[in-house]
Design an enzyme around this catalytic site. Sequence first.
Site, PDB file in Angstrom:
ATOM      1  CG  ASP A  13      79.718 -70.599 128.714  1.00 27.40           C
ATOM      2  OD1 ASP A  13      79.603 -69.458 129.197  1.00 27.40           O
ATOM      3  OD2 ASP A  13      80.136 -71.559 129.389  1.00 27.40           O
ATOM      4  CB  SER A  14      83.788 -68.810 129.240  1.00 30.68           C
ATOM      5  OG  SER A  14      83.121 -69.474 130.296  1.00 30.68           O
ATOM      6  CE1 TYR A  45      86.202 -66.765 127.264  1.00 29.27           C
ATOM      7  CE2 TYR A  45      84.042 -65.811 126.808  1.00 29.27           C
ATOM      8  CZ  TYR A  45      85.145 -66.528 126.390  1.00 29.27           C
ATOM      9  OH  TYR A  45      85.191 -66.978 125.093  1.00 29.27           O
ATOM     10  N   GLY A  46      85.267 -64.809 133.585  1.00 30.59           N
ATOM     11  CA  GLY A  46      84.734 -63.928 134.623  1.00 30.59           C
ATOM     12  C   GLY A  46      85.740 -63.181 135.463  1.00 30.59           C
ATOM     13  CB  CYS A  76      78.532 -66.742 128.566  1.00 29.34           C
ATOM     14  SG  CYS A  76      79.845 -66.164 129.644  1.00 29.34           S
ATOM     15  CG  ASN A  77      74.566 -65.034 133.369  1.00 23.95           C
ATOM     16  OD1 ASN A  77      73.496 -64.492 133.556  1.00 23.95           O
ATOM     17  ND2 ASN A  77      74.693 -66.348 133.355  1.00 23.95           N
ATOM     18  CB  THR A  78      80.942 -63.489 132.088  1.00 22.92           C
ATOM     19  OG1 THR A  78      80.714 -64.108 133.355  1.00 22.92           O
ATOM     20  CG2 THR A  78      82.173 -62.615 132.146  1.00 22.92           C
ATOM     21  CB  CYS A 186      77.797 -67.986 136.504  1.00 19.56           C
ATOM     22  SG  CYS A 186      79.069 -68.960 135.642  1.00 19.56           S
ATOM     23  CB  THR A 187      75.498 -70.463 131.782  1.00 18.63           C
ATOM     24  OG1 THR A 187      76.826 -70.226 131.289  1.00 18.63           O
ATOM     25  CG2 THR A 187      74.599 -69.322 131.352  1.00 18.63           C
ATOM     26  CG  HIS A 188      80.466 -72.658 134.092  1.00 15.60           C
ATOM     27  ND1 HIS A 188      80.485 -71.636 133.173  1.00 15.60           N
ATOM     28  CD2 HIS A 188      81.454 -73.511 133.717  1.00 15.60           C
ATOM     29  CE1 HIS A 188      81.452 -71.872 132.281  1.00 15.60           C
ATOM     30  NE2 HIS A 188      82.051 -72.992 132.597  1.00 15.60           N
TER      31      HIS A 188
HETATM   32  N1  DGL Z   1      79.403 -69.302 132.185  1.00 22.07           N
HETATM   33  C1  DGL Z   1      79.773 -67.958 132.306  1.00 22.07           C
HETATM   34  C2  DGL Z   1      78.707 -67.045 132.855  1.00 22.07           C
HETATM   35  O1  DGL Z   1      77.556 -67.317 132.659  1.00 22.07           O
HETATM   36  C3  DGL Z   1      81.145 -67.529 132.650  1.00 22.07           C
HETATM   37  C4  DGL Z   1      82.010 -68.290 133.541  1.00 22.07           C
HETATM   38  C5  DGL Z   1      83.425 -67.817 133.392  1.00 22.07           C
HETATM   39  O2  DGL Z   1      83.974 -68.094 132.321  1.00 22.07           O
HETATM   40  O3  DGL Z   1      83.932 -67.148 134.283  1.00 22.07           O
HETATM   41  O4  DGL Z   1      78.988 -66.051 133.445  1.00 22.07           O
END
Ligand code: DGL
Length: 270
Positions: A13-14, A45-46, A76-78, A186-188
Site C-alpha cells: 500500500d502507499s 498516492y491519491g 490500495c484502491n488508488t 481507501c484502505t486507510h
Molecule cells: N490506501 C490507499 C487507498 O486505498 C491510498 C491512500 C493514499 O495514499 O492516498 O486508496
Amino acid sequence: MPRRHNDFVGVFDSGAGGLSVLARLVEELPREDFVYYGDSAHAPYGEKPREWIVRRCRDIVDHLVGEGAKAIVIACNTATSAAASELRAEYAHVPIIGVEPALKPATLAKGVNRILVMATPITLRLDKYQQLASRWGTGHEVVDAPCPGLAARIERGNLDSPDVIELLDNLVGEHWGKVDAAVLGCTHYPFVSSQIREVLGDVPLFDGAAGTARQLHRKLAERGLLTRSAEPGSIDLRSSDADANTIALYRDLLAKGVPLPVRHDLSFSR
Ligand code: DGL
C-alpha cells in the site's frame, strides 16, 4: 520464524492503510506467510499523477516478485485503479489481486438507497471506479466524496485527536443523516470508522478487504499455490520510511485491525 522462500504473499500500500486489508488476509489464510510493504515515505498516492503511481508500484512489485512472492495483493484502491492492469500484463505469471471500493455489497444491502463513496480524488476520477459506478450504482443514489488529506492524516497516527473529527467534518459532514451507507474506498479509512460514524450518523460502512481476501484465497487455490504448511504463518512488516513512529504506527494499526493471533511472528525490516 523465517519466511518460507517462494511461499509468501507480497502485500503493499502507499503506507499504513493496507494493514486493514492484511488483517483480513491473515484471518482468511492463517497458515500463509505475508510480507507487507508500506510506502509511507511516498504517501499519499491519491493526489499524485497516475503515471507516477504506476512507476512506483512497478518498483515495489518488481522487488517483491524478485524476492520470490507467489502472489501480490495491491492493498490500495488508488494503486489498484491506477496500476493493476499494467502490472497484470507485466507479471502475467504471478496472480495480482487488487482492492476496489465495495460499492457492490453496499448496493445489495437491504434498505440502502443513498450511498456515499469516500475515496482519494484519483480513485474517483479514474475509469475503473467510473465503470464500477455505472455497473452497480444505477438504481441507487451514489454520492462521490473525494477526501484529500485524509489518508495523509491517518499516516500521522494519533487518531483519537479531535483534529481527525474536524477534518472528517469538513470533508463529509454535510452528509450527516442524509445517506443510508458509506463505502470506505481507501484502505486507510477503516482505521477511523468510528469517527466517520460520528460525522455521518450511525450508518453501515463497507470496505473491500473481505472480498480481496476471498479473491486471494480463490486465486491461490486455482493455481495450486496454497501453502502446504500446517504451521501458523508469519507477517513481515516493512516500510520505505524508517522512522520509529512509522514502525510503531504499523504495529499499532495491525493490532487494532486484527485481534492479532499471538502465533503470528512479527518481524520488522526495511
Ligand atoms: N490506501 C490507499 C487507498 O486505498 C491510498 C491512500 C493514499 O495514499 O492516498 O486508496
